[in-house]
Design an enzyme around this catalytic site. Sequence first.
Site, PDB file in Angstrom:
ATOM      1  N   CYS A 146       1.243   2.660  -6.481  1.00 31.68           N
ATOM      2  CA  CYS A 146      -0.093   2.354  -6.990  1.00 31.68           C
ATOM      3  C   CYS A 146      -1.176   3.084  -6.209  1.00 31.68           C
ATOM      4  O   CYS A 146      -2.363   2.927  -6.510  1.00 31.68           O
ATOM      5  CB  CYS A 146      -0.355   0.851  -6.976  1.00 31.68           C
ATOM      6  SG  CYS A 146      -0.267   0.094  -5.337  1.00 31.68           S
ATOM      7  N   ASP A 195       8.899  -0.349  -5.149  1.00 35.08           N
ATOM      8  CA  ASP A 195       7.525  -0.497  -5.645  1.00 35.08           C
ATOM      9  C   ASP A 195       6.715  -1.145  -4.522  1.00 35.08           C
ATOM     10  O   ASP A 195       6.402  -2.329  -4.562  1.00 35.08           O
ATOM     11  CB  ASP A 195       7.522  -1.363  -6.902  1.00 35.08           C
ATOM     12  CG  ASP A 195       6.137  -1.479  -7.537  1.00 35.08           C
ATOM     13  OD1 ASP A 195       5.211  -0.800  -7.065  1.00 35.08           O
ATOM     14  OD2 ASP A 195       5.989  -2.264  -8.490  1.00 35.08           O
TER      15      ASP A 195
END
Length: 448
Positions: A405, A378
Site C-alpha cells: 500500500c 501484505d
Amino acid sequence: MTALHSSAPLEPGAEVDLVVTGIAHGGVGVARHEGRVVFVADAIPGERVRALVTDAKKKSFARATAVEVLDASADRREHIWAEASISRAPEDRAGGAEFGHISLERQRSLKAEVLADAMSRFGGVEFATEGDDDLASALAEIVEPPPSFIDEETDEPEADTGLGYRTRVRLHVDPETGAVGPYAARSRRVIPVESLPLATEGVNQIAPLADLMPGVETVDLVDPSGDDPRMLLTLSGERQRSGASDPIHEWVEDRGFLVRAGGFWQVHRAAPAVLFTAVRDAVSDLIADGRFEPGAGNLDLYGGAGLLAAAVAEAAGTGVKIATVESDAAATEDAAENLSSLVGALAHTARVDRHLADLLKASAPVRDRLRRGTVVLDPPRSGAGNGVTAQLVELSPMNIVYVACDPVSLARDTRSLRDAGYELTGLRAFDIFPHTHHFESLAVFQRA
C-alpha cells in the site's frame, strides 16, 4: 499574511507564487523557490499557484498550501468535497481527499509517476519507454481502476466518478465542542462537514455529522457487504472501540468471509475482489510456469482474515498447503474459520519476524519445503523492512508475491530482494483509493 518577494526567504505565514513542476509521494506538488524545494498541497503539476508557506524548518525544503490558482491545469476540477475546496482557508479544509480537485485520469497518471519514481530511486528499477512516450505515460497503463459499480436497476456499469466507495470511515470528535467530523488536512483539527462523498450510502446514512458527541474520541463507521452498517465508538480515555470485536460478514464475489467489525478489511467496496483476483492470477501464472508447488511450505504473511490465502487456494486448489501468520489473535481466529475448507491451511497468531525466526531454526526437511514454497505478504504501510526482508532472503522461497500500500516501502524492499538475487518479474498497481494519493501495488519476485 504577508506577500513574499522573490528575493525574501521562505517563512511560515508568507505567500509565494510558485510553478509546480512535479508530484511527490504523499500527494503534494513539487516546486522550487530560489533553488529550494517547496512541497505544495492542493496543486497540480503544470500549474502556477499562490501558496501559503506552512513549514520552513528544514534547510532543504519547505511546505506550502495553494490558496489561489493563477494558471490552472486543464485537469483541475471543482473539488468533489466542498469542505476541502481551495476556496476555504487551508486550516479549514477537510482532509482525506487530497486529489479531489484533479480529473480521475490525471490522478492515475500522477500515481503512476510516483510509483515509477519510487521504484527508480529506491528500488533501482527502470521501466522501458515506448517510442516518444515518457516514463509516466508508459507506466500510467498499469494503474488500473477497480471494476465499475453496477446499477441495480439497469445492470449496467455506473459512470466512473470515484465516489461512494468507502465502506470504512473514521471520524473524530472535537474535545471542546463535541462536533463530529474528519481532521483538517495534516492537522488534528476537527472539521464539521455535511457529507462524506467518498463513503458508501450506508456509511452516509448512519454518519452523525450533525450531532454533538461529548465524551467520545472517535467514531468508526462500517458498512459490510454482508451485514447492516454499524457505528463503533471510542469513549474519551478508553482504548477499546465498542463493538470492535463483533463478527461481521463480507462477500468477495461468491465467497463469504468472517471479519471483526474493527478488524482490517480493504475500504473500497470492490478492493477485496480486485486484490483477490490479482493474487490468484499471479499464482496461476506461477503454476503455468511450473514454479508453484501446492504441497510445499507456502506462507501468507500479515495474513489478516485469510483473504489472500484463499486467493492462493483458488488458483492452486483446495489441497494446497499454506500457513497464514498474523499478530492479531481475533483476525487469526477469523482466518481459521474462513480457511476451514482447506485441509492444508493453518492459521498462526504471531509477529511475522518472530515466526520467521522460528522457521529459520526448523529441521532440514521443513526448510526444504519452505525453500520450494511461495510467500504471499501484505505488510503494513511501513513495508516488510530490512529485518523481515533479510529473513525472507535467508528462508529463500521460490517466489514472493508482495501486495503493497506504499510505493516507497515496496521500492526499498524491492532493492533488498533484488540485491539478494530475486528477480522482479511482475508489477501491477490498482487505484482503489480514488481522489486520494493512495493506491495498491502487486509485485512478483522469483528466485534466480
